[in-house]
Design a protein around this motif. Structure first.
Motif, PDB file in Angstrom:
ATOM      1  N   GLU A   1      45.533 -82.229  58.037  1.00 53.54           N
ATOM      2  CA  GLU A   1      46.657 -83.082  57.927  1.00 53.54           C
ATOM      3  C   GLU A   1      47.287 -83.792  59.282  1.00 53.54           C
ATOM      4  O   GLU A   1      47.436 -84.900  59.173  1.00 53.54           O
ATOM      5  CB  GLU A   1      47.891 -81.940  57.619  1.00 53.54           C
ATOM      6  CG  GLU A   1      47.833 -81.309  56.069  1.00 53.54           C
ATOM      7  CD  GLU A   1      48.696 -80.562  55.714  1.00 53.54           C
ATOM      8  OE1 GLU A   1      49.051 -80.310  54.672  1.00 53.54           O
ATOM      9  OE2 GLU A   1      49.127 -79.496  56.771  1.00 53.54           O
ATOM     10  N   GLN A   2      46.938 -82.969  60.351  1.00 53.67           N
ATOM     11  CA  GLN A   2      47.117 -83.714  61.862  1.00 53.67           C
ATOM     12  C   GLN A   2      46.182 -85.063  61.922  1.00 53.67           C
ATOM     13  O   GLN A   2      46.681 -85.995  62.346  1.00 53.67           O
ATOM     14  CB  GLN A   2      46.990 -82.667  62.708  1.00 53.67           C
ATOM     15  CG  GLN A   2      47.546 -83.113  64.279  1.00 53.67           C
ATOM     16  CD  GLN A   2      48.675 -83.532  64.427  1.00 53.67           C
ATOM     17  OE1 GLN A   2      49.813 -83.050  63.539  1.00 53.67           O
ATOM     18  NE2 GLN A   2      49.027 -84.603  65.322  1.00 53.67           N
ATOM     19  N   ALA A   3      45.093 -84.885  61.531  1.00 52.69           N
ATOM     20  CA  ALA A   3      44.051 -85.861  61.875  1.00 52.69           C
ATOM     21  C   ALA A   3      44.335 -87.177  60.728  1.00 52.69           C
ATOM     22  O   ALA A   3      44.417 -88.144  61.241  1.00 52.69           O
ATOM     23  CB  ALA A   3      42.589 -85.471  61.376  1.00 52.69           C
TER      24      ALA A   3
ATOM     25  N   HIS B   1      45.404 -90.836  62.161  1.00 52.49           N
ATOM     26  CA  HIS B   1      44.674 -91.902  61.584  1.00 52.49           C
ATOM     27  C   HIS B   1      45.810 -92.873  61.176  1.00 52.49           C
ATOM     28  O   HIS B   1      45.570 -94.042  61.423  1.00 52.49           O
ATOM     29  CB  HIS B   1      43.878 -91.481  60.482  1.00 52.49           C
ATOM     30  CG  HIS B   1      42.985 -92.572  59.974  1.00 52.49           C
ATOM     31  ND1 HIS B   1      41.785 -93.002  60.321  1.00 52.49           N
ATOM     32  CD2 HIS B   1      43.365 -93.048  58.741  1.00 52.49           C
ATOM     33  CE1 HIS B   1      41.471 -94.136  59.652  1.00 52.49           C
ATOM     34  NE2 HIS B   1      42.386 -94.066  58.537  1.00 52.49           N
ATOM     35  N   ASN B   2      46.530 -92.561  60.261  1.00 52.09           N
ATOM     36  CA  ASN B   2      47.482 -93.277  59.570  1.00 52.09           C
ATOM     37  C   ASN B   2      48.274 -94.037  60.849  1.00 52.09           C
ATOM     38  O   ASN B   2      48.918 -95.413  60.680  1.00 52.09           O
ATOM     39  CB  ASN B   2      48.596 -92.691  58.789  1.00 52.09           C
ATOM     40  CG  ASN B   2      47.722 -92.500  57.536  1.00 52.09           C
ATOM     41  OD1 ASN B   2      46.644 -92.842  57.309  1.00 52.09           O
ATOM     42  ND2 ASN B   2      48.303 -91.361  56.738  1.00 52.09           N
TER      43      ASN B   2
ATOM     44  N   LEU C   1      38.403 -98.628  60.699  1.00 55.05           N
ATOM     45  CA  LEU C   1      39.547 -97.303  60.337  1.00 55.05           C
ATOM     46  C   LEU C   1      39.606 -97.120  58.707  1.00 55.05           C
ATOM     47  O   LEU C   1      39.889 -96.009  58.336  1.00 55.05           O
ATOM     48  CB  LEU C   1      40.843 -97.482  61.143  1.00 55.05           C
ATOM     49  CG  LEU C   1      40.849 -97.247  62.708  1.00 55.05           C
ATOM     50  CD1 LEU C   1      42.138 -97.398  63.306  1.00 55.05           C
ATOM     51  CD2 LEU C   1      40.222 -95.713  63.002  1.00 55.05           C
ATOM     52  N   ARG C   2      39.744 -98.398  58.283  1.00 50.36           N
ATOM     53  CA  ARG C   2      40.199 -98.259  56.755  1.00 50.36           C
ATOM     54  C   ARG C   2      39.170 -97.794  55.958  1.00 50.36           C
ATOM     55  O   ARG C   2      39.320 -97.063  54.841  1.00 50.36           O
ATOM     56  CB  ARG C   2      40.524 -99.712  56.283  1.00 50.36           C
ATOM     57  CG  ARG C   2      41.908 -99.897  56.772  1.00 50.36           C
ATOM     58  CD  ARG C   2      42.458-101.322  56.321  1.00 50.36           C
ATOM     59  NE  ARG C   2      43.862-101.724  56.666  1.00 50.36           N
ATOM     60  CZ  ARG C   2      44.068-102.923  56.799  1.00 50.36           C
ATOM     61  NH1 ARG C   2      43.071-103.920  56.932  1.00 50.36           N
ATOM     62  NH2 ARG C   2      45.267-103.020  57.389  1.00 50.36           N
ATOM     63  N   THR C   3      37.653 -97.752  56.468  1.00 47.47           N
ATOM     64  CA  THR C   3      36.582 -97.391  55.764  1.00 47.47           C
ATOM     65  C   THR C   3      36.200 -96.043  55.882  1.00 47.47           C
ATOM     66  O   THR C   3      35.694 -95.487  55.290  1.00 47.47           O
ATOM     67  CB  THR C   3      35.390 -98.142  55.835  1.00 47.47           C
ATOM     68  OG1 THR C   3      35.051 -98.168  57.678  1.00 47.47           O
ATOM     69  CG2 THR C   3      35.473 -99.556  55.498  1.00 47.47           C
ATOM     70  N   GLU C   4      37.074 -95.205  57.128  1.00 47.93           N
ATOM     71  CA  GLU C   4      36.775 -94.086  57.531  1.00 47.93           C
ATOM     72  C   GLU C   4      37.788 -93.062  56.644  1.00 47.93           C
ATOM     73  O   GLU C   4      37.581 -91.902  56.566  1.00 47.93           O
ATOM     74  CB  GLU C   4      37.194 -93.868  58.859  1.00 47.93           C
ATOM     75  CG  GLU C   4      36.294 -94.434  59.779  1.00 47.93           C
ATOM     76  CD  GLU C   4      36.782 -94.237  61.430  1.00 47.93           C
ATOM     77  OE1 GLU C   4      37.887 -93.631  61.547  1.00 47.93           O
ATOM     78  OE2 GLU C   4      35.922 -94.537  62.259  1.00 47.93           O
TER      79      GLU C   4
END
Length: 84
Positions: free
Chosen positions: A30-32, A36-37, A80-83
């Motif tokens: 959840e933290q990750a 990321h967001n 980032l979006r593909t991750e």
């Protein structure tokens, strides 16, 4: 009314990323996701600011610099979006 933008994406993340709210029982996953967001949101803000500066720039050398920086920002956003 062009605004001078400098620094790295990491510096922009620190300056503009919304603080990540943590909960005591929050999992690492959840933290990750929250982190990321926050990075995606900061890069989206940077890209918007770069586009605005590019629209109002008059110096060709500065326009090329902004275009390169915008291109790199968009590449990082796509990564980032593909991750997700």
């Amino acid at each position: 009314m062009a605004m001078a933008l400098g620094g790295t994406s990491a510096e922009y993340d620190r300056k503009f990323a919304a603080p990540v709210v943590t909960r005591i029982n929050q999992t690492d996953e959840e933290q990750a996701i929250l982190e990321h967001n926050a990075r995606v949101e900061a890069l989206e803000t940077l890209a918007t600011d770069l586009r605005n500066c590019l629209e109002h720039a008059t110096d060709e050398k500065h326009k090329r610099y902004l275009a390169v920086k915008l291109g790199r920002t968009n590449q990082r956003l796509e990564q980032l979006r593909t991750e997700e």
